[in-house]
Design an enzyme around this catalytic site. Structure first.
Site, PDB file in Angstrom:
ATOM      1  N   ASP A   1     -11.083   3.041   4.256  1.00 50.97           N
ATOM      2  CA  ASP A   1     -11.438   1.618   4.185  1.00 50.97           C
ATOM      3  C   ASP A   1     -12.966   1.434   4.258  1.00 50.97           C
ATOM      4  O   ASP A   1     -13.469   0.332   4.063  1.00 50.97           O
ATOM      5  CB  ASP A   1     -10.807   0.893   5.390  1.00 50.97           C
TER       6      ASP A   1
ATOM      7  N   LYS B   1       0.838  -1.204   0.000  1.00 45.49           N
ATOM      8  CA  LYS B   1       0.000   0.000   0.000  1.00 45.49           C
ATOM      9  C   LYS B   1       0.878   1.262   0.000  1.00 45.49           C
ATOM     10  O   LYS B   1       0.606   2.220  -0.724  1.00 45.49           O
ATOM     11  CB  LYS B   1      -0.931   0.010   1.220  1.00 45.49           C
TER      12      LYS B   1
ATOM     13  N   GLN C   1      -4.468  -1.442   9.572  1.00 43.08           N
ATOM     14  CA  GLN C   1      -4.377  -2.787   8.987  1.00 43.08           C
ATOM     15  C   GLN C   1      -4.945  -3.816   9.956  1.00 43.08           C
ATOM     16  O   GLN C   1      -4.533  -3.902  11.107  1.00 43.08           O
ATOM     17  CB  GLN C   1      -2.903  -3.098   8.659  1.00 43.08           C
TER      18      GLN C   1
END
Ligand code: NAP
Length: 283
Positions: free
Chosen positions: A120, A53, A97
């Site tokens: 997200d 990422k 994460q």
């Protein structure tokens, strides 16, 4: 033999478009978007995702911050790290994460992310907007799946779609998106009794079970569109929730690797650009 949906190629096109947009921002003397990623602990799969990422953020011209914290970080410290990023005007998107270590309450962490930086799309407010069909950050994997199906002009309206899996990250949001696109959606999970019957009547099948090669070629028919979300690493190769022979039987299939995976990161970069443009602090 059916058509493989090339997520790698499509993600490259998306990234190249974002790169052009960043170049324009730079030539206009503007700040570039910034994505901050928090990782807790040393899980190797999570480290691979976070590195990729960060690399891809930099490749399109964003600035990227990775905040790596030790496994024993307390929930309080983790929430303060998130809050610091919430208040940092140079940070547009925040991603924590997952999974987090056992002692951290994942929901509390997600709730701490400012909804307008929640690239997200996991914050309850954004989940709510998604289910109401309001504009919001769409979780990256489901967003990438729809983008890939659209790229290949696959019609969703009126189709019988089967989503296998009901996670917050994949199953639930892809079901909501398919419904928003007028598919007739069935969601299967571990308590579903006759999965084979559901597979037989589906026209679009999204498999997000986290079970290596659980779906076999014998389950798949030539008129079906097959989306394999699973990722399993081992023996030096990556496999999905669907066995490879099944891809060839379907009309269209997303392979693993180079299917949904690259689309997920491309969608994250798109959501970060969206967060940047929505913010009033990028001038
Ligand atoms: P998850 O949270 O573990 O959810 C798995 C879902 O599958 C659950 O809803 C579970 O049902 C259901 N399930 C398990 N066994 C089943 C069975 N025998 N029959 C029917 N349903 C079954 O996983 P996830 O986060 O959604 O991820 C799924 C997979 O996608 C994993 O392999 C993950 O690594 C991968 N993934 C890939 C990407 C990408 O970018 N490509 C992104 C995210 C995840 P219950 O709810 O009843 O337990």
């Amino acid at each position: 033999m059916g058509t493989l949906l090339d997520g790698f190629m499509v993600s490259k096109a998306i990234r190249s478009e974002l790169k052009d947009r960043v170049a324009k921002l730079i030539s206009n003397g503007k700040r570039v978007p910034c994505l901050a990623v928090i990782i807790v602990g040393e899980d190797p799969a999570s480290q691979t995702y976070v590195n990729s990422k960060a690399k891809q953020s930099k490749d399109v011209g964003y600035t990227s911050q990775t905040i790596a914290l030790p496994t024993q970080t307390t929930q309080e410290d983790l929430i303060s790290a998130v809050e610091k990023l919430n208040h940092d005007n140079n940070v547009d998107g925040i991603l924590v994460q997952l999974p987090l270590p056992q002692h951290i309450d994942e929901d509390a962490l997600i709730n701490a992310i400012a909804p307008e930086k929640d690239v997200d799309g996991l914050h309850p407010l954004n989940v709510g907007y998604l289910n109401l069909g309001e504009p919001t950050f769409i979780p990256c994997t489901p967003k990438g799946i729809i983008r890939l199906l659209d790229w290949y002009n696959i019609n969703l309206e009126g189709k019988r779609a089967l989503v296998i899996g009901r996670s917050r990250l994949v199953g639930k949001p892809i079901a909501a998106l398919l419904m928003a696109r007028n598919a007739t959606v069935t969601v299967a999970h571990s308590k579903t009794t006759d999965l084979n019957a559901l597979l037989a009547e589906a026209e679009i099948i999204v498999v997000a079970m986290g079970r290596p090669e659980f779906i076999k070629a014998e389950h798949i028919k030539a008129n079906q569109v097959l989306v394999d979300v699973g990722i399993h690493r081992g023996d030096g190769k990556i496999i999905g929730d669907v066995e490879h022979a099944a891809y060839e039987k379907a009309a269209f299939a997303t392979p693993v690797p180079k299917g949904v995976g690259p689309m997920t990161i491309a969608s994250l970069l798109e959501n970060t650009m969206e967060a940047y443009l929505r913010g009033d602090h990028h001038e």
